[in-house]
Write a protein that holds these residues in place. Sequence first.
Motif, PDB file in Angstrom:
ATOM      1  N   VAL A   7       0.849  -1.195   0.000  1.00 36.81           N
ATOM      2  CA  VAL A   7       0.000   0.000   0.000  1.00 36.81           C
ATOM      3  C   VAL A   7       0.888   1.250   0.000  1.00 36.81           C
ATOM      4  N   GLY A   8       0.569   2.137  -0.930  1.00 42.95           N
ATOM      5  CA  GLY A   8       1.323   3.390  -1.054  1.00 42.95           C
ATOM      6  C   GLY A   8       2.408   3.344  -2.111  1.00 42.95           C
ATOM      7  N   LYS A   9       2.740   2.139  -2.606  1.00 45.48           N
ATOM      8  CA  LYS A   9       3.775   2.012  -3.636  1.00 45.48           C
ATOM      9  C   LYS A   9       3.143   1.992  -5.017  1.00 45.48           C
ATOM     10  N   LYS A  10       3.908   2.453  -5.990  1.00 46.82           N
ATOM     11  CA  LYS A  10       3.452   2.399  -7.373  1.00 46.82           C
ATOM     12  C   LYS A  10       3.673   0.987  -7.927  1.00 46.82           C
ATOM     13  N   ILE A  11       2.817   0.664  -8.891  1.00 40.83           N
ATOM     14  CA  ILE A  11       2.927  -0.671  -9.502  1.00 40.83           C
ATOM     15  C   ILE A  11       4.298  -0.862 -10.140  1.00 40.83           C
ATOM     16  N   SER A  12       4.806   0.208 -10.753  1.00 39.48           N
ATOM     17  CA  SER A  12       6.085   0.109 -11.458  1.00 39.48           C
ATOM     18  C   SER A  12       7.250  -0.127 -10.503  1.00 39.48           C
ATOM     19  N   GLU A  13       7.032   0.110  -9.170  1.00 39.95           N
ATOM     20  CA  GLU A  13       8.120  -0.070  -8.209  1.00 39.95           C
ATOM     21  C   GLU A  13       8.158  -1.495  -7.651  1.00 39.95           C
ATOM     22  N   LEU A  14       7.155  -2.306  -7.980  1.00 41.79           N
ATOM     23  CA  LEU A  14       7.068  -3.630  -7.388  1.00 41.79           C
ATOM     24  C   LEU A  14       7.879  -4.640  -8.185  1.00 41.79           C
ATOM     25  N   ASP A  15       8.398  -5.627  -7.460  1.00 38.57           N
ATOM     26  CA  ASP A  15       9.184  -6.693  -8.101  1.00 38.57           C
ATOM     27  C   ASP A  15       8.331  -7.951  -8.254  1.00 38.57           C
ATOM     28  N   ILE A  16       7.107  -7.769  -8.760  1.00 40.23           N
ATOM     29  CA  ILE A  16       6.207  -8.925  -8.913  1.00 40.23           C
ATOM     30  C   ILE A  16       5.973  -9.268 -10.366  1.00 40.23           C
ATOM     31  N   TYR A  17       6.499  -8.442 -11.271  1.00 36.89           N
ATOM     32  CA  TYR A  17       6.277  -8.697 -12.699  1.00 36.89           C
ATOM     33  C   TYR A  17       7.581  -9.140 -13.348  1.00 36.89           C
ATOM     34  N   PRO A  18       7.592 -10.271 -14.029  1.00 37.20           N
ATOM     35  CA  PRO A  18       8.789 -10.674 -14.792  1.00 37.20           C
ATOM     36  C   PRO A  18       9.059  -9.678 -15.910  1.00 37.20           C
ATOM     37  N   GLU A  19      10.272  -9.808 -16.475  1.00 33.10           N
ATOM     38  CA  GLU A  19      10.667  -8.910 -17.553  1.00 33.10           C
ATOM     39  C   GLU A  19       9.690  -9.006 -18.727  1.00 33.10           C
ATOM     40  N   GLY A  20       9.206  -7.864 -19.204  1.00 30.49           N
ATOM     41  CA  GLY A  20       8.301  -7.820 -20.348  1.00 30.49           C
ATOM     42  C   GLY A  20       6.849  -7.762 -19.958  1.00 30.49           C
ATOM     43  N   VAL A  21       6.499  -8.222 -18.729  1.00 26.33           N
ATOM     44  CA  VAL A  21       5.096  -8.237 -18.319  1.00 26.33           C
ATOM     45  C   VAL A  21       4.667  -6.868 -17.793  1.00 26.33           C
ATOM     46  N   LEU A  22       5.585  -6.141 -17.083  1.00 31.06           N
ATOM     47  CA  LEU A  22       5.239  -4.848 -16.496  1.00 31.06           C
ATOM     48  C   LEU A  22       4.754  -3.868 -17.553  1.00 31.06           C
ATOM     49  N   SER A  23       5.446  -3.830 -18.702  1.00 30.06           N
ATOM     50  CA  SER A  23       5.054  -2.879 -19.748  1.00 30.06           C
ATOM     51  C   SER A  23       3.646  -3.169 -20.252  1.00 30.06           C
ATOM     52  N   ILE A  24       3.284  -4.445 -20.356  1.00 30.99           N
ATOM     53  CA  ILE A  24       1.939  -4.824 -20.807  1.00 30.99           C
ATOM     54  C   ILE A  24       0.900  -4.391 -19.777  1.00 30.99           C
ATOM     55  N   VAL A  25       1.218  -4.602 -18.480  1.00 35.12           N
ATOM     56  CA  VAL A  25       0.279  -4.227 -17.420  1.00 35.12           C
ATOM     57  C   VAL A  25       0.089  -2.715 -17.387  1.00 35.12           C
ATOM     58  N   MET A  26       1.185  -1.960 -17.476  1.00 39.12           N
ATOM     59  CA  MET A  26       1.100  -0.494 -17.442  1.00 39.12           C
ATOM     60  C   MET A  26       0.329   0.031 -18.647  1.00 39.12           C
ATOM     61  N   GLU A  27       0.534  -0.591 -19.794  1.00 36.74           N
ATOM     62  CA  GLU A  27      -0.220  -0.185 -21.000  1.00 36.74           C
ATOM     63  C   GLU A  27      -1.712  -0.426 -20.790  1.00 36.74           C
ATOM     64  N   SER A  28      -2.096  -1.549 -20.182  1.00 39.05           N
ATOM     65  CA  SER A  28      -3.505  -1.859 -19.916  1.00 39.05           C
ATOM     66  C   SER A  28      -4.092  -0.871 -18.929  1.00 39.05           C
ATOM     67  N   PHE A  29      -3.336  -0.547 -17.827  1.00 37.63           N
ATOM     68  CA  PHE A  29      -3.821   0.424 -16.854  1.00 37.63           C
ATOM     69  C   PHE A  29      -4.017   1.795 -17.500  1.00 37.63           C
ATOM     70  N   GLY A  30      -3.040   2.161 -18.334  1.00 39.63           N
ATOM     71  CA  GLY A  30      -3.136   3.465 -18.992  1.00 39.63           C
ATOM     72  C   GLY A  30      -4.356   3.556 -19.884  1.00 39.63           C
ATOM     73  N   ARG A  31      -4.674   2.471 -20.570  1.00 41.50           N
ATOM     74  CA  ARG A  31      -5.836   2.464 -21.459  1.00 41.50           C
ATOM     75  C   ARG A  31      -7.119   2.597 -20.650  1.00 41.50           C
ATOM     76  N   VAL A  32      -7.194   1.933 -19.483  1.00 37.39           N
ATOM     77  CA  VAL A  32      -8.402   2.022 -18.656  1.00 37.39           C
ATOM     78  C   VAL A  32      -8.523   3.408 -18.048  1.00 37.39           C
ATOM     79  N   VAL A  33      -7.391   3.997 -17.614  1.00 33.25           N
ATOM     80  CA  VAL A  33      -7.425   5.347 -17.020  1.00 33.25           C
ATOM     81  C   VAL A  33      -7.922   6.363 -18.032  1.00 33.25           C
ATOM     82  N   LYS A  34      -7.590   6.177 -19.295  1.00 32.12           N
ATOM     83  CA  LYS A  34      -8.021   7.119 -20.341  1.00 32.12           C
ATOM     84  C   LYS A  34      -9.445   6.860 -20.805  1.00 32.12           C
ATOM     85  N   GLY A  35     -10.156   5.963 -20.120  1.00 26.87           N
ATOM     86  CA  GLY A  35     -11.550   5.743 -20.495  1.00 26.87           C
ATOM     87  C   GLY A  35     -11.744   4.560 -21.394  1.00 26.87           C
ATOM     88  N   GLY A  36     -10.712   3.800 -21.625  1.00 24.55           N
ATOM     89  CA  GLY A  36     -10.817   2.625 -22.480  1.00 24.55           C
ATOM     90  C   GLY A  36     -11.633   1.538 -21.807  1.00 24.55           C
TER      91      GLY A  36
END
Length: 921
Positions: free
Chosen positions: A117-146
Amino acid sequence: MLLGVGVAVAYWLVDSVVHSFLFHECSFSEAFLSLTPREIWMRLLPVLILLVSAFILQSLFNKQDKAERTLRENEEKFRRIFESAGELIGYVGEDGRILDVNPKIEEMLGYKREELVGKKISELDIYPEGVLSIVMESFGRVVKGGPSTGRRVELRHKDGRSIFVESSTVALQSEGEIEGILFIMRDVTERARIEDVLRESEKRYRHLMESITDAVTVVDREWRQVLVNSAAERFLEMPKEKLLGTRVTDALPGVEKTEFFKTMQRVMETREPAVVSGQYSFESGRVGWYEVRVYPAEEGILCITTDITERVQAEEKLRVGEDRWDCLTSNTDDTIIIADRNRVIEYINKPLAPHTFEDVIGKKLSDFVSKEHHDLLEESLRRVFEEGEPVEYEVSLDTKKFSPGIGTLWFSTSVVPMTSSGVVSHAILIATDITERKKADEALRESEKRLLGIINSSPDPILVCDVAGTVVQCNEALLKAHGLRSETDLLGQSVLTLIASGSRQRIVEVLGELPEQGVVRDLELTLLRKDGTEFPAEISAGLVRDQTGRAKYLVGVAKDVTKRRKVERELWDATEKWTSLMENTSDIITVMDRDGRVQYTNRALAPLAPEETIGRTMFEYIGKEQHGLLAQKLQRVFETGETQSYEMRSDITGVGPRWFSSKMIPVKHDREVVSVITIASDITERKRVEEERERLRQQLAYAEKMESLGHLARGVAHEINNPLTSVLATAELILDEMCDENVSRSDIEQIVREARRIQDTIRSFLGFAKARDFVFEERDINAIMETALMAVGKAQLRDCEVVTDYDDSLGKVKVSRFHIQEVFVNIIANSLHSMRDGGKLTITTGQSNDSVVVTIKDTGAGIRAEDLDRIFEPYFTTREKRGTGLGLSICRDIVMRHGGKIEVRSEGPGRGAEFKVFLPR
């Protein structure tokens, strides 16, 4: 609601009273009775409007109260669901910072809520290499109303293992503005594995279904086929046109004797559907298993035939698979138990001796567990049945009550739920006997104690440090080697304090590589004493790991190699001298192992460089016919240890064939021969002189032989020629006096012919015996060959194809023209004689080293292998009735007088022959 009704009634009464008094000047009742229906309606309309308005307001108030109560209830339900949900639920702000997560996060990923709690998703070590970018892209699309998204992603557990989750993200909006994102994750690791298996199984199933074809046939009451499909054509191996109208018994000869036809007859009579299956063999030899479903039809019966061969085979394989599974569970080292919710054992793969299956099946688990472990067993089963969670634990069993003498057994037990219709119905207990591991752990602890004793008593310096390089233990020998008084001078210090500055970088590199390599041996470093002096040492080190496999300690052993370095320097000097001697000798010196593989060679083997021969066998440099000799000598040296001497021919690339006189000298270690040194002296020139001497001796012997034969031939010719002349003269005189009709004339003519033949033979003898006068002149060999062909004559050459290929660059050669021409004519005549039925005569001229080479090749009868060595002997001939056997002998004599040689080659009878004449330039 009541308030609205009262207000409406009051309004109506007031309005009626006021209206009656002001407009009619009468009583209320009189005014009311005097009203028309329209007036009454006009009076009631406002009242109705008030009533409806009051009802609407009351409804709105009630809905608002209900909505507020529902909202509070939903919030409470959501909070309970959020806290107790089986999925991971979290709330993320627009900036990607985690606002809240439910307790499932600790079970799924191993993190506590306050860690995230309080940490950004990008700061967490729970995503293997290549998965974080996909997750952030999905979050960004939802934040923009997607649109909200759902996908399967891979996450990294806190302990490093990978898990798979289904993740859904939903944008939370308020008054059209996005306040955050709600994400829900479900652990589907096991389901992903099962789905992969199911997909593979489904693929095989679909492939099987697409391969299955059902044959449909309608048969009338006369047993004629009136309808068939394409599959029936393939099934019955007949075209549809031929099947229609054909009786079943004609299409399938012998079917009336099978259960298939009996079933069809029964359905035809009883009109009751039936199914029959079995094996059937077609006339073509095709055999299979088939299931026939027979239904009554208007025309007669409907038959649907399914090829179940694969199913029958699959069932057989399934039975085999079940047998293999039973074999596997019966032979596994683990004990597998299945118990119901009442803790009653329903299955066990192998009961613990001395119990039998009958002793165990139907009994409770607690009957076989010691009382002190009943609570642990019950708690683990409760968690499995009530919470559906797998449980793992280690437990020791006191087996005295059912297996005296065995002692204490340790088991690592996994209890997992078995569900049926979404409910945990059984628990599966998998118990692994870890008694030996526990004993090994105890033995390891004892071993560590003994190791400490060895360290302290070792004469070599030994050091123990942690993975960071901090010294935790050392022995007395190390303190003495470095000039230290006690362990307190070293413990807690960095290992680098013992290393000279020039070797510190190397030891840092080794410490970095050691966790991966695990061990390092014979590492040479320069160590440092307390007084600042340095000394060389050889270090060997290894890692000590804990039970989890993580590196815990580093143990290093050092050896002072000061004395050894001095010996090595002296040895190096001696080696340099020996190498200088070896490299500058003209003899070839090699060192070989038992297999003849070269371990060392000097540079006398030019043009081969030593590095080209190292690792290769000496057999590669000698002819195959001498492999046995080399192998024999090697074996003798290794078996007897005695020096061996021999001569051998070698064929070295770039050098050609060479002769060597060699000595094999054994190299011994501890009285055993480990290798051999071969010293080879080049004796090629000596061999060449010996061969030349032998060739001259043979030529001399041949010349003496020819001279003797010449004397003999002249004597024989003289003794025969005189009486032969008288015989021939007398025969010719008789022949002249005879008339042509005389019956004896043919006999006298035969005498004359044979006498003249004897004369020709005598002339050949005389020609062979006569000393030839050779006049050597510079002549064109190609021109001499053309003259020889003319001398043979076109008549003899007309049945053969003659091909000539002259080398115009030969120039002139010093020869006796007439004698060389005689050689060519003799060889050509022999070739033409071997090609009586025609053939091809090929004549070529060329150069080879310092000689001119004339090749005469024919496609005639060829020469037998046993005759090749005698072909040039005087009087040797392969002709039965013609030839003296002197032609080729004379040719050889002429060529040898020119200092040349003549060779013949043939692959056998019927394969032709090839003569080569070599003349020196």
